[in-house]
Scaffold this motif. Structure first.
Motif, PDB file in Angstrom:
ATOM      1  N   ASP A  11       0.757  -1.110   0.088  1.00  0.00           N
ATOM      2  CA  ASP A  11       0.079  -0.127  -0.179  1.00  0.00           C
ATOM      3  C   ASP A  11       0.893   1.196  -0.024  1.00  0.00           C
ATOM      4  OD1 ASP A  11       0.920   0.209   2.671  1.00  0.00           O
ATOM      5  OD2 ASP A  11      -0.961  -0.057   3.612  1.00  0.00           O
ATOM      6  N   GLY A  12       2.048   1.196  -0.111  1.00  0.00           N
ATOM      7  CA  GLY A  12       3.034   2.222  -0.089  1.00  0.00           C
ATOM      8  C   GLY A  12       3.819   2.538   0.997  1.00  0.00           C
ATOM      9  N   SER A  13       3.250   1.878   2.105  1.00  0.00           N
ATOM     10  CA  SER A  13       3.501   2.250   3.324  1.00  0.00           C
ATOM     11  C   SER A  13       4.776   1.254   3.915  1.00  0.00           C
ATOM     12  CB  SER A  13       2.631   2.318   4.550  1.00  0.00           C
ATOM     13  OG  SER A  13       2.232   0.912   4.477  1.00  0.00           O
ATOM     14  N   LEU A  14       5.490   1.817   4.743  1.00  0.00           N
ATOM     15  CA  LEU A  14       6.489   1.002   5.427  1.00  0.00           C
ATOM     16  C   LEU A  14       6.261   0.675   6.986  1.00  0.00           C
ATOM     17  CD1 LEU A  14       9.851   2.976   3.870  1.00  0.00           C
ATOM     18  CD2 LEU A  14       8.772   0.680   3.406  1.00  0.00           C
ATOM     19  N   PRO A  15       5.341  -0.543   7.128  1.00  0.00           N
ATOM     20  CA  PRO A  15       5.156  -0.775   8.411  1.00  0.00           C
ATOM     21  C   PRO A  15       6.409  -0.986   9.334  1.00  0.00           C
ATOM     22  CG  PRO A  15       3.893  -2.101   6.853  1.00  0.00           C
ATOM     23  CD  PRO A  15       4.870  -1.497   6.147  1.00  0.00           C
ATOM     24  N   GLU A  16       6.258  -0.772  10.577  1.00  0.00           N
ATOM     25  CA  GLU A  16       7.295  -1.071  11.596  1.00  0.00           C
ATOM     26  C   GLU A  16       7.101  -2.118  12.567  1.00  0.00           C
ATOM     27  OE1 GLU A  16       8.469   2.684  13.264  1.00  0.00           O
ATOM     28  OE2 GLU A  16       9.154   3.594  11.414  1.00  0.00           O
ATOM     29  N   LEU A  17       8.059  -2.695  12.928  1.00  0.00           N
ATOM     30  CA  LEU A  17       8.116  -3.713  13.929  1.00  0.00           C
ATOM     31  C   LEU A  17       9.213  -3.143  14.777  1.00  0.00           C
ATOM     32  CD1 LEU A  17       7.664  -6.963  12.105  1.00  0.00           C
ATOM     33  CD2 LEU A  17       5.715  -5.848  13.515  1.00  0.00           C
ATOM     34  N   GLU A  18       9.039  -3.152  16.381  1.00  0.00           N
ATOM     35  CA  GLU A  18      10.042  -2.622  17.105  1.00  0.00           C
ATOM     36  C   GLU A  18      10.460  -3.450  18.166  1.00  0.00           C
ATOM     37  OE1 GLU A  18      10.553   1.047  20.331  1.00  0.00           O
ATOM     38  OE2 GLU A  18       8.993   1.176  19.011  1.00  0.00           O
ATOM     39  N   PHE A  77      20.748   5.730  13.471  1.00  0.00           N
ATOM     40  CA  PHE A  77      20.831   5.822  11.862  1.00  0.00           C
ATOM     41  C   PHE A  77      19.770   4.695  11.473  1.00  0.00           C
ATOM     42  CE2 PHE A  77      23.921   2.666  13.712  1.00  0.00           C
ATOM     43  CZ  PHE A  77      23.745   1.668  12.971  1.00  0.00           C
ATOM     44  N   HIS A  78      19.731   4.891  10.195  1.00  0.00           N
ATOM     45  CA  HIS A  78      18.771   3.770   9.381  1.00  0.00           C
ATOM     46  C   HIS A  78      19.575   3.474   8.309  1.00  0.00           C
ATOM     47  CE1 HIS A  78      15.508   2.386   6.704  1.00  0.00           C
ATOM     48  NE2 HIS A  78      14.913   2.251   7.684  1.00  0.00           N
ATOM     49  N   VAL A  79      19.652   1.920   8.170  1.00  0.00           N
ATOM     50  CA  VAL A  79      20.150   1.296   6.942  1.00  0.00           C
ATOM     51  C   VAL A  79      19.047   0.467   6.435  1.00  0.00           C
ATOM     52  CG1 VAL A  79      22.399   1.455   7.458  1.00  0.00           C
ATOM     53  CG2 VAL A  79      21.211  -0.146   8.477  1.00  0.00           C
ATOM     54  N   VAL A  80      19.260   0.117   5.133  1.00  0.00           N
ATOM     55  CA  VAL A  80      18.615  -1.010   4.465  1.00  0.00           C
ATOM     56  C   VAL A  80      19.344  -2.240   4.383  1.00  0.00           C
ATOM     57  CG1 VAL A  80      17.033  -1.717   2.296  1.00  0.00           C
ATOM     58  CG2 VAL A  80      17.266   0.871   3.277  1.00  0.00           C
ATOM     59  N   LEU A  81      18.812  -3.465   4.939  1.00  0.00           N
ATOM     60  CA  LEU A  81      19.504  -4.629   4.738  1.00  0.00           C
ATOM     61  C   LEU A  81      18.838  -5.482   3.793  1.00  0.00           C
ATOM     62  CD1 LEU A  81      20.330  -4.924   8.646  1.00  0.00           C
ATOM     63  CD2 LEU A  81      21.805  -3.852   6.658  1.00  0.00           C
ATOM     64  N   ALA A  82      19.668  -6.210   3.109  1.00  0.00           N
ATOM     65  CA  ALA A  82      19.291  -7.218   2.072  1.00  0.00           C
ATOM     66  C   ALA A  82      19.893  -8.578   2.527  1.00  0.00           C
ATOM     67  CB  ALA A  82      19.387  -6.963   0.724  1.00  0.00           C
ATOM     68  N   ILE A 105      12.624  -2.336  13.116  1.00  0.00           N
ATOM     69  CA  ILE A 105      12.527  -2.751  11.604  1.00  0.00           C
ATOM     70  C   ILE A 105      11.277  -2.497  10.709  1.00  0.00           C
ATOM     71  CG2 ILE A 105      12.610  -5.281  10.348  1.00  0.00           C
ATOM     72  CD1 ILE A 105      13.888  -5.945  13.282  1.00  0.00           C
ATOM     73  N   ASP A 106      11.627  -2.077   9.494  1.00  0.00           N
ATOM     74  CA  ASP A 106      10.557  -1.656   8.714  1.00  0.00           C
ATOM     75  C   ASP A 106      10.698  -2.447   7.385  1.00  0.00           C
ATOM     76  OD1 ASP A 106      11.876   0.017   6.323  1.00  0.00           O
ATOM     77  OD2 ASP A 106      12.471   1.162   8.391  1.00  0.00           O
ATOM     78  N   TYR A 107       9.422  -2.717   6.854  1.00  0.00           N
ATOM     79  CA  TYR A 107       9.338  -3.458   5.567  1.00  0.00           C
ATOM     80  C   TYR A 107       8.531  -3.048   4.427  1.00  0.00           C
ATOM     81  CZ  TYR A 107       5.276  -5.525   7.630  1.00  0.00           C
ATOM     82  OH  TYR A 107       4.038  -5.595   8.211  1.00  0.00           O
ATOM     83  N   ARG A 108       8.900  -3.302   3.335  1.00  0.00           N
ATOM     84  CA  ARG A 108       7.753  -3.079   2.161  1.00  0.00           C
ATOM     85  C   ARG A 108       6.802  -4.324   1.956  1.00  0.00           C
ATOM     86  NH1 ARG A 108       6.274   1.409   0.047  1.00  0.00           N
ATOM     87  NH2 ARG A 108       8.473   1.976  -0.256  1.00  0.00           N
ATOM     88  N   MET A 109       5.660  -3.952   2.064  1.00  0.00           N
ATOM     89  CA  MET A 109       4.700  -5.042   1.906  1.00  0.00           C
ATOM     90  C   MET A 109       4.764  -5.351   0.535  1.00  0.00           C
ATOM     91  SD  MET A 109       1.688  -3.941   4.547  1.00  0.00           S
ATOM     92  CE  MET A 109       1.003  -2.630   3.565  1.00  0.00           C
TER      93      MET A 109
END
Length: 155
Positions: A11-18, A77-82, A105-109
């Motif tokens: 849906d374009g959002s980046l949901p977060e889990l903490e 800081f924020h990083v994107v991890l693959a 932690i955020d993710y693209r649905m």
């Protein structure tokens, strides 16, 4: 799988889990755990940290940088991890915001998330909580947070 609805439609959002830690040193251990499971930094431009004493940016250099946030030498800081691989399942890219007492932690649905990926993420979250953390999922409201907590308990 009940949790799939929190992952399957972009849906374009980046949901977060903490994952929150009472002992801040565990934040560094949790961040290192991601790299021990094949995480690669794929942040655009490599990512940077703001070092408070010098008032300058420093390029992100790896899992040890979390310790600088924990000891308050650097701003969060924020990083994107693959490439994070749990139980032989490689997760879709995850964004990780390193805070002094939590990893957010955020993710693209979207279609990259199937039951295997959601189960692997739950295993990852269980490991991170096993280091002394508590999962919080306010993004999805009380019902969603309850579903994540229950799924984590069963993982």
């Amino acid at each position: 799988m009940k949790l799939l609805r929190y992952f399957d439609t972009d849906d374009g959002s980046l949901p977060e889990l903490e994952v929150r830690y009472l002992n801040p040193d565990k934040v560094s251990k949790a961040f290192e755990y991601l790299f021990a499971n094949n995480a690669r930094n794929v942040t655009a431009g490599g990512g940077y940290l703001w070092i408070k004493s010098s008032k300058k940016e420093k390029p992100f250099s790896g899992s040890g940088d979390a310790a600088l946030v924990v000891c308050k030498s650097a701003e969060p800081f924020h990083v994107v991890l693959a490439g994070i691989t749990i139980a032989k399942c490689t997760l879709p890219d995850l964004g990780v915001l390193v805070m002094p007492s939590s990893l957010n932690i955020d993710y693209r649905m979207g279609s990259a998330w199937g039951a295997s990926e959601v189960n692997a993420l739950l295993k990852l979250l269980k490991e991170l909580c096993g280091l002394g953390g508590t999962l919080v999922a306010p993004w999805w409201g009380a019902e969603g947070e309850h579903e994540f907590t229950e799924a984590l308990r069963r993982a």
